[in-house]
Design an enzyme around this catalytic site. Structure first.
Site, short mmCIF file in Angstrom:
data_model
loop_
_atom_site.label_atom_id
_atom_site.label_comp_id
_atom_site.label_asym_id
_atom_site.label_seq_id
_atom_site.Cartn_x
_atom_site.Cartn_y
_atom_site.Cartn_z
N GLY A 1 -42.86 62.46 -4.41
CA GLY A 1 -41.94 62.00 -5.45
C GLY A 1 -41.83 60.49 -5.40
O GLY A 1 -42.03 59.89 -4.33
N GLN B 1 -38.39 52.24 -6.90
CA GLN B 1 -39.31 52.10 -5.76
C GLN B 1 -40.58 51.33 -6.14
O GLN B 1 -41.36 50.95 -5.27
CB GLN B 1 -39.73 53.47 -5.22
CG GLN B 1 -38.61 54.21 -4.53
CD GLN B 1 -39.14 55.49 -3.92
OE1 GLN B 1 -39.24 56.50 -4.60
NE2 GLN B 1 -39.49 55.46 -2.64
N CYS C 1 -39.72 58.81 3.42
CA CYS C 1 -39.61 58.13 2.14
C CYS C 1 -40.64 57.01 2.10
O CYS C 1 -40.79 56.28 3.09
CB CYS C 1 -38.19 57.56 2.00
SG CYS C 1 -37.94 56.63 0.49
N LEU C 2 -41.32 56.85 0.97
CA LEU C 2 -42.34 55.80 0.87
C LEU C 2 -41.73 54.40 0.99
O LEU C 2 -42.43 53.46 1.34
CB LEU C 2 -43.11 55.92 -0.47
CG LEU C 2 -43.96 57.18 -0.65
CD1 LEU C 2 -44.66 57.16 -2.00
CD2 LEU C 2 -44.97 57.34 0.48
N HIS D 1 -33.62 63.98 -3.61
CA HIS D 1 -34.06 62.72 -2.98
C HIS D 1 -34.35 61.66 -4.07
O HIS D 1 -33.89 60.52 -3.97
CB HIS D 1 -35.31 63.01 -2.13
CG HIS D 1 -35.86 61.83 -1.39
ND1 HIS D 1 -35.87 61.72 -0.03
CD2 HIS D 1 -36.45 60.69 -1.84
CE1 HIS D 1 -36.42 60.57 0.34
NE2 HIS D 1 -36.79 59.92 -0.75
N GLU D 2 -35.09 62.06 -5.11
CA GLU D 2 -35.48 61.08 -6.14
C GLU D 2 -34.28 60.67 -7.00
O GLU D 2 -34.14 59.49 -7.36
CB GLU D 2 -36.60 61.63 -7.03
CG GLU D 2 -37.88 62.00 -6.29
CD GLU D 2 -38.35 60.95 -5.30
OE1 GLU D 2 -38.18 59.74 -5.57
OE2 GLU D 2 -38.87 61.33 -4.23
N HIS E 1 -32.33 58.14 -5.22
CA HIS E 1 -32.92 56.81 -5.36
C HIS E 1 -32.40 56.11 -6.62
O HIS E 1 -32.05 54.94 -6.60
CB HIS E 1 -34.45 56.91 -5.49
CG HIS E 1 -35.19 56.85 -4.19
ND1 HIS E 1 -35.08 55.80 -3.31
CD2 HIS E 1 -36.07 57.72 -3.63
CE1 HIS E 1 -35.86 56.02 -2.26
NE2 HIS E 1 -36.47 57.19 -2.42
NI NI Z 1 -37.83 58.16 -1.14
#
Ligand code: NI
Length: 171
Positions: free
Chosen positions: A46, A51, A88-89, A130-131, A134
């Protein structure tokens, strides 16, 4: 294939809510395609717009062969509880146990601009939460216990230093 640099911890764009998408446009659909490329090359499942440095409420999710493009997604119902190890990226090298709802009802606009309601449970429910977090300026870190966060302090300091050294976002 277009890869966009992923914003990492320390950048303030990750810590504030993004702006709503006024309309699903061709440009935004192209952006979501680039976000898919970026996410998949980084082996993520995701990715939220902030991000990649974009202050708009949209996210992409790859789940069991499905490519979800979510515009203005919102969690409108939550039920149950699950706990799972997340990464998480935007937080490379950091993992932690996060407690989330087991099932959710989410509303969003799809790629045609149509309003959609979707129920999800388990893994997809986790990714959605999670997304959407963000997009509200919340990182999985915010869900960790103080003790768990303390364990990650060195890694977080390193990421913050890297961000400071770069000075500005690479875009
Ligand atoms: Ni993340």
């Amino acid at each position: 294939m277009t890869l966009i640099p992923v914003v990492t911890y320390g950048d303030p764009i990750l810590g504030r809510p993004v702006a709503l998408v006024p309309e699903v446009t061709e440009d935004l659909l192209r952006l979501t395609d680039d976000m898919f490329d970026t996410m998949q090359s980084a082996r993520g499942v995701g990715l939220a717009a902030n991000q990649v440095g974009v202050d708009l409420c949209l996210a992409v999710i790859a789940y069991q062969g499905e490519r979800l493009k979510l515009f203005n997604p919102r969690v409108v119902e939550r039920a149950g509880q699950q706990r799972y190890l997340e990464g998480c990226l935007s937080l490379p090298g950091i993992e932690g146990d996060v407690s989330r709802a087991e099932s959710v009802l989410v509303t969003y606009l799809d790629s045609t601009g149509a309003s959609v309601e979707r129920r999800a449970k388990g893994h997809l429910a986790r990714i959605l939460q999670h997304e959407i977090d963000h997009l509200n300026g919340i990182l999985m870190l915010n869900h960790l216990s103080v003790a768990a966060r303390t364990l990650q302090r060195a890694a977080l300091d390193r990421l913050r230093e890297q961000y400071k050294k770069r000075g500005t976002r690479r875009r």
